[in-house]
Scaffold this motif. Structure first.
Motif, short mmCIF file in Angstrom:
data_model
loop_
_atom_site.label_atom_id
_atom_site.label_comp_id
_atom_site.label_asym_id
_atom_site.label_seq_id
_atom_site.Cartn_x
_atom_site.Cartn_y
_atom_site.Cartn_z
N ASP A 31 19.60 25.68 -42.78
CA ASP A 31 20.41 24.64 -42.79
C ASP A 31 21.54 24.64 -41.65
O ASP A 31 21.83 23.60 -41.06
CB ASP A 31 21.49 24.56 -44.13
N LYS A 32 21.75 25.84 -41.23
CA LYS A 32 22.71 25.80 -40.01
C LYS A 32 21.90 25.49 -39.00
O LYS A 32 22.28 24.91 -37.79
CB LYS A 32 23.23 27.32 -39.73
N THR A 33 20.46 25.99 -38.84
CA THR A 33 19.85 25.43 -37.51
C THR A 33 19.61 24.24 -37.48
O THR A 33 19.61 23.44 -36.35
CB THR A 33 18.42 26.20 -37.47
N LYS A 34 19.35 23.33 -38.53
CA LYS A 34 19.22 22.15 -38.50
C LYS A 34 20.51 21.29 -37.99
O LYS A 34 20.35 20.12 -37.40
CB LYS A 34 18.85 21.45 -40.16
N GLU A 35 21.73 21.84 -38.52
CA GLU A 35 22.73 21.27 -37.90
C GLU A 35 22.91 21.41 -36.61
O GLU A 35 23.54 20.45 -35.75
CB GLU A 35 24.01 22.01 -38.64
N TYR A 36 22.82 22.65 -36.14
CA TYR A 36 22.72 22.77 -34.31
C TYR A 36 21.82 22.00 -33.77
O TYR A 36 21.95 21.53 -32.80
CB TYR A 36 22.44 24.44 -34.28
N GLU A 37 20.57 21.71 -34.55
CA GLU A 37 19.72 20.83 -33.77
C GLU A 37 20.20 19.43 -33.72
O GLU A 37 19.76 18.76 -32.77
CB GLU A 37 18.29 20.98 -34.48
N LYS A 38 20.57 18.99 -34.82
CA LYS A 38 21.21 17.58 -34.69
C LYS A 38 22.37 17.50 -33.71
O LYS A 38 22.28 16.43 -33.08
CB LYS A 38 21.47 17.32 -36.14
N ALA A 39 23.06 18.40 -33.78
CA ALA A 39 24.37 18.46 -32.73
C ALA A 39 23.90 18.41 -31.27
O ALA A 39 24.20 17.61 -30.37
CB ALA A 39 25.12 19.28 -32.93
N VAL A 92 35.18 25.60 -59.61
CA VAL A 92 34.58 25.43 -58.07
C VAL A 92 33.63 26.05 -57.77
O VAL A 92 33.50 27.40 -57.66
CB VAL A 92 35.82 25.42 -57.01
N GLN A 93 32.47 25.46 -57.54
CA GLN A 93 31.32 26.09 -56.96
C GLN A 93 31.15 26.28 -55.43
O GLN A 93 31.07 25.31 -54.91
CB GLN A 93 30.00 25.49 -57.50
N VAL A 94 30.98 27.36 -54.89
CA VAL A 94 31.13 27.52 -53.60
C VAL A 94 29.51 27.30 -52.99
O VAL A 94 28.70 28.44 -53.44
CB VAL A 94 31.65 29.01 -53.15
N VAL A 95 29.17 26.63 -52.54
CA VAL A 95 27.68 26.42 -51.98
C VAL A 95 27.50 27.04 -50.51
O VAL A 95 28.40 26.73 -49.54
CB VAL A 95 27.60 24.96 -51.72
N THR A 96 26.72 27.88 -50.50
CA THR A 96 26.57 28.90 -48.99
C THR A 96 25.33 28.26 -48.47
O THR A 96 24.48 27.85 -49.12
CB THR A 96 26.33 30.30 -49.47
N LYS A 97 25.63 28.19 -46.99
CA LYS A 97 24.49 27.69 -46.10
C LYS A 97 23.51 28.50 -45.80
O LYS A 97 24.06 29.76 -45.42
CB LYS A 97 25.12 26.96 -45.00
N ASN A 98 22.30 28.36 -45.96
CA ASN A 98 21.48 29.42 -45.49
C ASN A 98 21.30 29.21 -43.99
O ASN A 98 21.80 28.25 -43.37
CB ASN A 98 19.98 29.27 -46.15
#
Length: 217
Positions: free
Chosen positions: A111-119, A102-108
């Motif tokens: 990516d988090k800023t884009k998610e916040y902006e989308k929300a 299982v490869q754990v993908v870490t968000k930089n």
């Protein structure tokens, strides 16, 4: 009771007459036979991985009581004999799936800023609709028809947060809503939002707001 006491006295006399160390007294044949198989270990094959004991397919040593009362009734282990060892190996070849890494993908941060902006854009472009029951007594006591219709239970900040999560699938904290007093009447409202400054505002907007409409059931 007399027979038991007599047996104990006999054992004490045997130990006293035997000129050996305390550690060697426990290895006397008579005392060892009195202990029974309680201190002997059984070799068993685990059919399921058990924490602090071993993985499935491993051969481990356990006490007879633990095997008899816990492992064997639940089919967690079988005796270490050739027949069971062969069956366990064959079943593991057939039924055991291959272990996948299982490869754990870490968000930089981007990516988090884009998610916040989308929300945040979803909150701005959507409208929250709530249905509430009117207060009949205050409705009948209105002076004119233009007076606002009061609802029975005002809408609080926590209720708005719950409705945003249910209707818009956006998780907010009560601190993100700037609501000084609960909403107590029918109508459309603009509730100011407190979002991080790192999220850019859409063109033509000065601050973040949430459109809320309260209507009757």
């Amino acid at each position: 009771m007399a027979y038991i006491q007599c047996g104990r006295n006999a054992l004490r006399q045997i130990i006293k007459d035997t000129n050996v160390r305390n550690h060697d007294r426990m290895m006397q044949p008579l005392l060892y036979s009195c202990q029974g198989v309680r201190y002997r270990k059984l070799e068993v094959i685990l059919t399921t991985s058990i924490e602090k004991l071993g993985k499935a397919g491993d051969t481990v040593k356990v006490s007879p009581g633990f095997f008899r009362n816990h492992l064997m009734p639940k089919l967690l282990a079988v005796p270490n004999i050739d027949k069971f060892a062969y069956l366990v190996r064959e079943q593991r070849k057939i039924y055991q799936p291959e272990e996948e890494e299982v490869q754990v993908v870490t968000k930089n941060v981007e990516d988090k800023t884009k998610e916040y902006e989308k929300a945040a854009n979803r909150l701005v472009n959507a409208r929250l609709v709530l249905r509430r029951i009117i207060d009949v007594e205050k409705f009948r006591a209105r002076a004119t028809k233009d007076d606002p219709i009061v609802i029975r239970s005002p809408v609080t900040k926590d209720e708005l947060v719950a409705e945003v999560a249910r209707q818009l699938c956006v998780q907010l904290e009560p601190e993100n809503l700037h609501l000084q007093t609960p909403l107590s009447t029918f109508g459309e409202f603009e509730v100011p939002l407190r979002l991080p400054k790192s999220i850019p505002l859409p063109e033509g907007r000065v601050h973040w707001t949430l459109q809320v409409k309260i209507r009757g059931k």
